[in-house]
Design an enzyme around this catalytic site. Structure first.
Site, short mmCIF file in Angstrom:
data_model
loop_
_atom_site.label_atom_id
_atom_site.label_comp_id
_atom_site.label_asym_id
_atom_site.label_seq_id
_atom_site.Cartn_x
_atom_site.Cartn_y
_atom_site.Cartn_z
N ASP A 29 2.77 -2.50 -2.40
CA ASP A 29 1.31 -2.52 -2.46
C ASP A 29 0.75 -1.89 -1.18
OD1 ASP A 29 -0.91 -4.44 -4.19
OD2 ASP A 29 -1.53 -3.63 -2.24
N ASN A 86 -3.42 -10.32 -12.59
CA ASN A 86 -4.86 -10.56 -12.67
C ASN A 86 -5.42 -9.84 -13.89
OD1 ASN A 86 -4.76 -11.92 -10.16
ND2 ASN A 86 -4.85 -9.96 -9.08
N GLY A 92 -9.90 -11.17 -11.09
CA GLY A 92 -9.70 -10.43 -9.84
C GLY A 92 -8.98 -9.11 -10.01
N GLN A 93 -8.97 -8.57 -11.23
CA GLN A 93 -8.29 -7.28 -11.45
C GLN A 93 -9.14 -6.14 -10.92
OE1 GLN A 93 -7.26 -6.51 -15.55
NE2 GLN A 93 -6.01 -4.72 -15.04
N HIS A 99 -0.16 -4.53 -14.16
CA HIS A 99 0.82 -4.65 -13.07
C HIS A 99 1.07 -6.11 -12.75
CE1 HIS A 99 -3.26 -4.31 -11.42
NE2 HIS A 99 -2.87 -5.15 -10.49
N HIS A 101 2.18 -8.47 -9.60
CA HIS A 101 2.37 -8.56 -8.15
C HIS A 101 3.58 -9.46 -7.88
CE1 HIS A 101 -1.89 -7.33 -7.04
NE2 HIS A 101 -2.10 -7.75 -8.27
P1 5GP Z 1 -5.34 -6.08 -8.81
O1 5GP Z 1 -6.46 -6.48 -7.89
O2 5GP Z 1 -5.83 -5.14 -9.87
O3 5GP Z 1 -4.59 -7.25 -9.38
O4 5GP Z 1 -4.28 -5.35 -7.91
C1 5GP Z 1 -4.34 -3.99 -7.59
C2 5GP Z 1 -3.45 -3.79 -6.40
O5 5GP Z 1 -3.21 -2.42 -6.27
C3 5GP Z 1 -4.07 -4.27 -5.09
O6 5GP Z 1 -3.21 -5.23 -4.50
C4 5GP Z 1 -4.18 -2.99 -4.26
O7 5GP Z 1 -3.93 -3.18 -2.90
C5 5GP Z 1 -3.16 -2.08 -4.91
N1 5GP Z 1 -3.46 -0.67 -4.83
C6 5GP Z 1 -4.65 -0.07 -5.11
N2 5GP Z 1 -4.57 1.25 -4.94
C7 5GP Z 1 -3.28 1.50 -4.57
C8 5GP Z 1 -2.59 2.71 -4.25
O8 5GP Z 1 -3.11 3.82 -4.28
N3 5GP Z 1 -1.28 2.58 -3.89
C9 5GP Z 1 -0.65 1.37 -3.85
N4 5GP Z 1 0.61 1.37 -3.49
N5 5GP Z 1 -1.28 0.22 -4.16
C10 5GP Z 1 -2.58 0.28 -4.50
#
Ligand code: 5GP
Ligand code: ZN
Length: 113
Positions: A29, A86, A92-93, A99, A101
């Protein structure tokens, strides 16, 4: 499609890849919320978990096999880790490509934020 994780799958933008096969990619991440913070994604685009259906059972099972492999490789299996997905606004998505985590390397708390 203007999806950042699809771009990562196509290697159009860089990421630190930890695991890859025909169906799944795992990478670090960009904004880690724990000492170890890995994202595991299907290469196929699904916006949210709500898009996953009967035909995807094998893929989802495979993703959990990959998660299992990664946590053992990272040596976080014994101490423990958290797997999170999420969904939508209150979940919180922020990236709308499914994906999981994997978070580890510190004590997790409950309830989550
Ligand atoms: P969400 O909030 O949708 O559950 O998680 C999205 C995750 O993607 C976040 O933890 C954020 O830091 C990560 N993320 C967003 N953009 C990028 C990117 O360009 N590269 C990587 N490696 N992670 C990303
Ligand atoms: Zn995508």
């Amino acid at each position: 499609m203007n999806c950042i994780f699809c771009k990562i799958v196509r290697k159009e933008i860089p990421s630190k890849i930890l695991y890859e096969d025909d169906l799944v990619l795992a990478f670090e991440d960009i904004a880690p919320q724990a000492p170890i913070h890995i994202l595991v994604i299907p290469k196929k685009h699904y916006s949210t978990v709500l898009d996953i259906n009967e035909n995807d059972k094998e893929l989802i099972g495979h993703i959990f096999m990959v998660i299992n492999k990664i946590v053992k490789q990272k040596g976080i299996d014994e101490k423990g880790f958290r797997v999170v997905m999420n969904c939508n606004s209150q979940g919180g998505q922020t990236v709308f490509h499914v994906h999981f985590h994997i978070l580890a390397g510190r004590q997790m708390h409950w309830p989550p934020g």
